[in-house]
Design an enzyme around this catalytic site. Structure first.
Site, PDB file in Angstrom:
ATOM      1  N   TRP A 130      18.590 -11.899  -7.950  1.00 32.82           N
ATOM      2  CA  TRP A 130      18.780 -13.307  -8.312  1.00 32.82           C
ATOM      3  C   TRP A 130      19.237 -13.340  -9.775  1.00 32.82           C
ATOM      4  O   TRP A 130      18.596 -12.731 -10.634  1.00 32.82           O
ATOM      5  CB  TRP A 130      17.437 -14.022  -8.141  1.00 32.82           C
ATOM      6  CG  TRP A 130      17.439 -15.483  -8.444  1.00 32.82           C
ATOM      7  CD1 TRP A 130      18.338 -16.418  -8.020  1.00 32.82           C
ATOM      8  CD2 TRP A 130      16.462 -16.187  -9.226  1.00 32.82           C
ATOM      9  NE1 TRP A 130      17.966 -17.653  -8.488  1.00 32.82           N
ATOM     10  CE2 TRP A 130      16.824 -17.548  -9.234  1.00 32.82           C
ATOM     11  CE3 TRP A 130      15.310 -15.808  -9.925  1.00 32.82           C
ATOM     12  CZ2 TRP A 130      16.093 -18.518  -9.899  1.00 32.82           C
ATOM     13  CZ3 TRP A 130      14.579 -16.778 -10.581  1.00 32.82           C
ATOM     14  CH2 TRP A 130      14.968 -18.113 -10.565  1.00 32.82           C
ATOM     15  N   ASP A 211       8.116 -10.670  -7.026  1.00 28.53           N
ATOM     16  CA  ASP A 211       8.571 -12.060  -7.048  1.00 28.53           C
ATOM     17  C   ASP A 211       8.468 -12.615  -5.627  1.00 28.53           C
ATOM     18  O   ASP A 211       9.157 -12.140  -4.717  1.00 28.53           O
ATOM     19  CB  ASP A 211      10.025 -12.103  -7.543  1.00 28.53           C
ATOM     20  CG  ASP A 211      10.549 -13.529  -7.643  1.00 28.53           C
ATOM     21  OD1 ASP A 211       9.852 -14.480  -7.225  1.00 28.53           O
ATOM     22  OD2 ASP A 211      11.681 -13.699  -8.141  1.00 28.53           O
ATOM     23  N   LYS A 246      10.030 -23.598  -2.554  1.00 31.17           N
ATOM     24  CA  LYS A 246      10.689 -23.581  -1.242  1.00 31.17           C
ATOM     25  C   LYS A 246       9.712 -23.839  -0.106  1.00 31.17           C
ATOM     26  O   LYS A 246       9.933 -24.702   0.718  1.00 31.17           O
ATOM     27  CB  LYS A 246      11.379 -22.236  -1.006  1.00 31.17           C
ATOM     28  CG  LYS A 246      12.048 -21.646  -2.226  1.00 31.17           C
ATOM     29  CD  LYS A 246      13.415 -22.209  -2.507  1.00 31.17           C
ATOM     30  CE  LYS A 246      13.837 -21.829  -3.915  1.00 31.17           C
ATOM     31  NZ  LYS A 246      15.251 -21.848  -4.149  1.00 31.17           N
TER      32      LYS A 246
HETATM   33  C1  PLP Z   1      14.151 -14.787  -6.012  1.00 32.28           C
HETATM   34  C2  PLP Z   1      13.713 -16.053  -6.672  1.00 32.28           C
HETATM   35  N1  PLP Z   1      12.697 -16.016  -7.523  1.00 32.28           N
HETATM   36  C3  PLP Z   1      12.256 -17.113  -8.137  1.00 32.28           C
HETATM   37  C4  PLP Z   1      12.847 -18.335  -7.916  1.00 32.28           C
HETATM   38  C5  PLP Z   1      12.286 -19.472  -8.715  1.00 32.28           C
HETATM   39  O1  PLP Z   1      12.196 -20.669  -8.152  1.00 32.28           O
HETATM   40  P1  PLP Z   1      11.616 -21.932  -8.930  1.00 32.28           P
HETATM   41  O2  PLP Z   1      11.655 -21.681 -10.389  1.00 32.28           O
HETATM   42  O3  PLP Z   1      12.521 -23.036  -8.517  1.00 32.28           O
HETATM   43  O4  PLP Z   1      10.226 -22.094  -8.434  1.00 32.28           O
HETATM   44  C6  PLP Z   1      13.935 -18.434  -7.045  1.00 32.28           C
HETATM   45  C7  PLP Z   1      14.633 -19.693  -6.821  1.00 32.28           C
HETATM   46  O5  PLP Z   1      15.709 -19.796  -6.321  1.00 32.28           O
HETATM   47  C8  PLP Z   1      14.372 -17.250  -6.393  1.00 32.28           C
HETATM   48  O6  PLP Z   1      15.388 -17.264  -5.535  1.00 32.28           O
END
Ligand code: PLP
Length: 398
Positions: A130, A211, A246
């Site tokens: 990511w 993660d 999510k």
């Molecule tokens: C792999 C991964 N880690 C962490 C996140 C963090 O999401 P958020 O900060 O929106 O909770 C995302 C969001 O797309 C993600 O795809």
């Protein structure tokens, strides 16, 4: 002062979202931004979450700060969800969690903690990962490098090369692993590899940083984190950044937590003081709403059951969309097999087409996806899947 600055290019994915909004083609399709969508293209508030929010609204009596580490019911509920309610780690006093603004905020706290513990640490990220992982590591000032992960030509995990890379690591290394539903590839670490990674971590002393942003989006809440739980049961130290964006659909409420697993209760207590101190320096106190809502939901059996049903529905929809897309592509007599899409998990896959083909699909069909050909599976629907398959087949046959 601001005159010294030069403008930065727009974030590629957010740029795609803007271009999509401005496109007046009625057939346009957004496969870019990673949010769950229904058949109608909406991202509604889950019913179980809405009920929990209502309970919060009816019972909340103050807008004073919450405690620095966050909502305790939220932290307890989430630790049980991730680690499993009967995990011996939970009563070991080696586990500490702090609520943070989303998975992103949780990752940031984790990286800053690593920097305090070992400024020479190197973070190993999957190739690819990511994009924000790299940005967060860079902003923390830590070194990073990629480990082999995904073979884009053959659409499969580079399992042997990944293990070979891990075998060379040592005490200064931190390995960032996606717990499930790998973003951007959708290709997960299979069940039989997690014990091998655990053995290497124990033998060589590298630290896993997990993660977890999509628990329940792959197979189910338990299966998705089985490998992670095994790994965590073996290693002396680890970090986990968990996002509720999510699976609870709480994207804008910025809800997540950073969990540290330390070698001893004393070390755990010390790590906690640092995480709280880092948070204090960046944003002081966590936002309340999302954590309080999840705390209410997970503390109530009926709401939890309802949420699990809603989550299972989202998961099943994405599974069926994967199968549908593969069938539709194969029905168009394309040369290559897209079977890999069915094997993968979660919201994403790489279609495996070139950046030029991605651009052609965008120009000619108003179908928007990342330049890497990563698509959001949840952006597909029964009503647009034929259009998408036609477009992909057409550019492939050119
Ligand atoms: C792999 C991964 N880690 C962490 C996140 C963090 O999401 P958020 O900060 O929106 O909770 C995302 C969001 O797309 C993600 O795809």
């Amino acid at each position: 002062m601001f005159q010294q600055l030069t403008a930065l290019p727009a974030d590629p994915l957010l740029g795609i979202a803007v271009a999509y909004r401005q496109d007046d083609n009625p057939k346009k399709v957004d496969l870019g931004v990673g949010v769950y969508k229904t058949e109608e293209g909406n991202t509604p508030i889950l019913t179980s979450v809405k009920k929990s929010l209502q309970i919060l609204l009816d019972s909340e009596e103050s807008k004073s700060y919450i405690q620095a580490r966050g909502n305790q019911a939220f932290l307890d509920g989430m630790e049980k969800l991730v680690l499993g309610a009967d995990n011996p780690l939970l009563s070991s006093n080696r586990v500490e969690s702090v609520q943070a603004p989303g998975g992103t905020g949780s990752l940031k706290l984790g990286f800053e903690l690593i920097k305090r513990g070992n400024p020479n640490a190197k973070i190993w990220v999957s190739g690819p990962t990511w994009a924000n992982h790299n940005a967060l590591i860079k902003s923390t000032g830590l070194a990073s490098e990629e480990y082999p992960y995904y073979d884009k030509v053959n659409n499969q995990l580079r399992a042997d090369e990944m293990l070979e890379a891990f075998a060379k690591l040592g005490k200064d290394d931190v390995v960032l692993l996606h717990g499930c539903c790998h973003n951007p590839t959708g290709e997960d670490i299979p069940a039989d590899l997690w014990p091998k990674i655990a053995d290497l971590a124990v033998e060589n002393g590298f630290t896993p940083f997990i993660d977890i942003a999509y628990q329940g989006f792959g197979t189910d809440l338990e299966t998705d984190v089985q490998g992670v739980r095994h790994l965590l049961s073996k290693v002396p130290e680890a970090l986990i950044a968990t996002s509720c964006s999510k699976n609870f659909g709480l994207y804008r409420e910025r809800t997540g937590l950073i969990t540290t697993i330390s070698e001893s209760p004393v070390a755990a207590g010390i790590a906690l003081t640092h995480v709280l101190n880092i948070a204090r320096e960046i944003y002081s106190m966590p936002p309340s709403y999302g954590g309080a809502t999840v705390g209410i939901l997970l503390g109530d059996e009926a709401l939890t059951t309802e949420w699990k049903t809603e989550l299972a529905e989202m998961c099943a929809r994405m599974r069926s969309l994967r199968a549908l897309l593969v069938d539709k592509l194969h029905a168009r007599d394309v040369d290559q097999s897209f079977d890999f899409i069915n094997r993968q998990n979660g919201m994403f896959t790489f279609l495996g087409i070139t950046p030029e083909q991605v651009q052609a699909i965008r120009d000619e069909y108003s179908i928007y996806m990342a330049g890497s050909s990563r698509i959001n599976i949840a952006g597909i629907s029964n009503s647009n899947v034929d259009y998408i398959a036609d477009a992909v087949a057409a550019v492939l046959k050119k």
